[in-house]
Design an enzyme around this catalytic site. Structure first.
Site, PDB file in Angstrom:
ATOM      1  N   ASP A 153       0.830  -1.212   0.000  1.00 28.60           N
ATOM      2  CA  ASP A 153       0.000   0.000   0.000  1.00 28.60           C
ATOM      3  C   ASP A 153       0.868   1.268   0.000  1.00 28.60           C
ATOM      4  OD1 ASP A 153      -2.640   1.046  -0.019  1.00 28.60           O
ATOM      5  OD2 ASP A 153      -2.488   1.529   2.112  1.00 28.60           O
ATOM      6  N   ASP A 201      -1.852  -9.651   9.119  1.00 26.50           N
ATOM      7  CA  ASP A 201      -1.166  -8.367   9.138  1.00 26.50           C
ATOM      8  C   ASP A 201       0.330  -8.577   8.924  1.00 26.50           C
ATOM      9  OD1 ASP A 201      -3.489  -7.040   9.507  1.00 26.50           O
ATOM     10  OD2 ASP A 201      -3.045  -6.280  11.507  1.00 26.50           O
ATOM     11  N   ASP A 242       2.848  -7.228  10.128  1.00 29.58           N
ATOM     12  CA  ASP A 242       3.689  -7.158  11.324  1.00 29.58           C
ATOM     13  C   ASP A 242       3.696  -8.473  12.098  1.00 29.58           C
ATOM     14  OD1 ASP A 242       3.791  -4.387  10.750  1.00 29.58           O
ATOM     15  OD2 ASP A 242       1.958  -4.067  11.909  1.00 29.58           O
ATOM     16  N   ARG A 279       3.269  -6.821  23.294  1.00 30.88           N
ATOM     17  CA  ARG A 279       2.012  -6.087  23.438  1.00 30.88           C
ATOM     18  C   ARG A 279       0.977  -7.005  24.064  1.00 30.88           C
ATOM     19  NH1 ARG A 279      -1.099  -4.827  17.933  1.00 30.88           N
ATOM     20  NH2 ARG A 279      -2.736  -4.446  19.464  1.00 30.88           N
ATOM     21  N   GLU A 308     -12.854  -0.732  11.336  1.00 30.84           N
ATOM     22  CA  GLU A 308     -13.425  -1.347  10.135  1.00 30.84           C
ATOM     23  C   GLU A 308     -13.406  -2.867  10.231  1.00 30.84           C
ATOM     24  OE1 GLU A 308      -9.390  -1.958  10.028  1.00 30.84           O
ATOM     25  OE2 GLU A 308     -10.311   0.012  10.253  1.00 30.84           O
ATOM     26  N   ASP A 309     -12.396  -3.414  10.924  1.00 32.50           N
ATOM     27  CA  ASP A 309     -12.322  -4.862  11.078  1.00 32.50           C
ATOM     28  C   ASP A 309     -13.405  -5.362  12.026  1.00 32.50           C
ATOM     29  OD1 ASP A 309     -11.085  -3.519  13.160  1.00 32.50           O
ATOM     30  OD2 ASP A 309      -9.405  -4.908  13.325  1.00 32.50           O
ATOM     31  N   ARG A 329       4.975  -3.320  17.439  1.00 36.14           N
ATOM     32  CA  ARG A 329       6.124  -2.729  16.756  1.00 36.14           C
ATOM     33  C   ARG A 329       6.877  -1.778  17.675  1.00 36.14           C
ATOM     34  NH1 ARG A 329       5.003  -1.723  10.460  1.00 36.14           N
ATOM     35  NH2 ARG A 329       6.679  -0.236  10.829  1.00 36.14           N
TER      36      ARG A 329
END
Length: 411
Positions: free
Chosen positions: A50, A102, A104, A136, A187-188, A216
């Site tokens: 993207d 994703d 990541d 995380r 949105e997910d 990250r």
């Protein structure tokens, strides 16, 4: 349900990866797809760069040239969010299932084999694989057991609405589902909740770590970006979907807990105290129509006391009372427990003042609470917590003695 045959050499799974400036995390992400025990012949990768500027697009093309997994790479201008790349990937996917990975993050080696087997066996349209966080946090309450068909209304699967799940592609095609590109966050959640509500069931694979959610070091994750208005947009969309699909009543209330507590309530936490009066007033104005349309006292009883009190203040437009409660939470003060007959209350600010906005019932413990490390349970219906058993036994003995005494000596 037995394993379903593939048609026209279609893969079992299309792994869709939307990537934006994902180096060096992308390396492990792609390696984890290649390592899947389901086998390269049952997979395909659809990767969408993207508009990256850090070599992500070049690495995707290099990997595609050497991996045994069939892989297609699309490079496009930056779309400003994850929805665009996911929609492009979904449009190109050929698999019986799709998984939105994703760039990541990475898979456990057996993830897709286990999830596909579960979806085929149970005949469900969505399969959740256990997620753990790396550097995380990650939600944990929905991974207590593996189940072929989870109940959306009574289980905690409604609290995991990220896109990192296995979806049956036929469902998505049949319903014309795609990610809402007008939403910049949440949105997910909207996409996943629609699949939960309109699909043929949800399975949970909890006995194997399928997905590693990576934090990250540069904190450059889209889920952490965006101003408060985007959160209200997300809450509005999710509440509207739930209302469209589920009639008023306990089942709708059970689902509405998710957008109210996870999306809306954080906008009225301790951070509110650092914001200007103008921002506070704007937040109250944005929340007002949502509270008027979807908030119910019955849903409030599914919440912890401090959650219910804050949302009640928002519903009633009482910013002054809300700020008092938020200060109490910011200062980490502990509310006293107060018993009234068979009811237990937590004495947050304004308790016992006879307020019409925050009456005593708003302070009642109705779900398990943790206060100062102590577990506090809601009293069982019909218990008389204010009368110890020894008092009740003594009263009973006194009454029986009086009944057994000669009539002339009775008082």
């Amino acid at each position: 349900m037995a394993d379903m045959p593939r048609k026209n050499h279609e893969p079992d799974v299309s792994v869709i990866i939307g990537a934006y400036d994902a180096m060096p995390y992308l390396v492990r992400c792609l390696e984890s797809v290649e390592a899947q025990t389901i086998g390269a012949g049952r997979l395909e990768i659809v990767a969408v760069d993207d508009g990256s500027t850090d070599g992500t697009g070049e690495y995707l093309e290099e990997f595609a040239a050497r991996t045994p997994v069939p892989m297609r790479v699309v490079r496009q201008a930056n779309s400003g969010g994850p929805s665009g790349p996911r929609n492009v990937g979904l449009g190109l996917a050929r698999g019986r299932y799709v998984f939105f990975l994703d760039a990541d993050d990475y898979f456990g080696d057996e993830a897709l084999e286990r999830m596909v087997a579960m979806g085929d066996r149970a005949g469900t349209d969505v399969v959740l694989g256990k997620i753990v966080g790396v550097n995380r946090g990650a939600a944990k309450s929905m991974w207590k057991e593996t189940v072929e068909r989870a109940d959306l209304y009574s289980s905690n699967i409604k609290f995991t609405l990220s896109a990192q799940k296995l979806f049956r592609r036929d469902l998505l095609v049949r319903l014309g589902m795609s990610f809402d590109e007008t939403l910049k966050t949440g949105e997910d959640a909207l996409f996943t909740m629609e699949a939960y509500l309109r699909g043929n069931g949800v399975s949970v694979v909890a006995d194997y770590t399928c997905y590693y959610l990576v934090g990250r070091e540069d904190r450059n994750q889209m889920t952490k970006k965006g101003n408060y208005r985007r959160r209200f947009d997300s809450a509005r969309a999710l509440m509207g979907l739930i209302a469209d699909q589920v009639p008023p009543g306990p089942r709708r209330d059970a689902l509405m807990v998710r957008p109210f507590v996870i999306t809306l309530l954080p906008q009225f936490g301790p951070g509110l105290l650092k914001q200007s009066d103008a921002v506070r007033e704007k937040k109250m104005a944005l929340a007002a129509p949502l509270m008027a349309a979807y908030w119910t006292p019955e849903m409030g009883r599914r919440l912890k006391v401090h959650e219910r009190l804050r949302l009640t203040c928002v519903a009633e437009g009482r910013l002054d009372l809300l700020l008092d409660i938020v200060r109490f939470l910011r200062d980490k003060e502990e509310p006293a427990t107060v018993r009234r007959g068979d009811r237990l209350h937590l004495a947050y600010p304004h308790f016992g003042e006879g307020s019409s906005v925050l009456p005593e019932r708003a302070y009642e413990v109705t779900v398990t609470e943790w206060i100062g490390g102590r577990r506090i349970e809601a009293p069982a219906a019909g218990t008389r917590a204010s009368f110890p058993r020894r008092v009740i036994r003594k009263a009973r003995r006194t009454l029986l003695s009086a009944l057994r005494a000669p009539r002339a000596h009775r008082v």
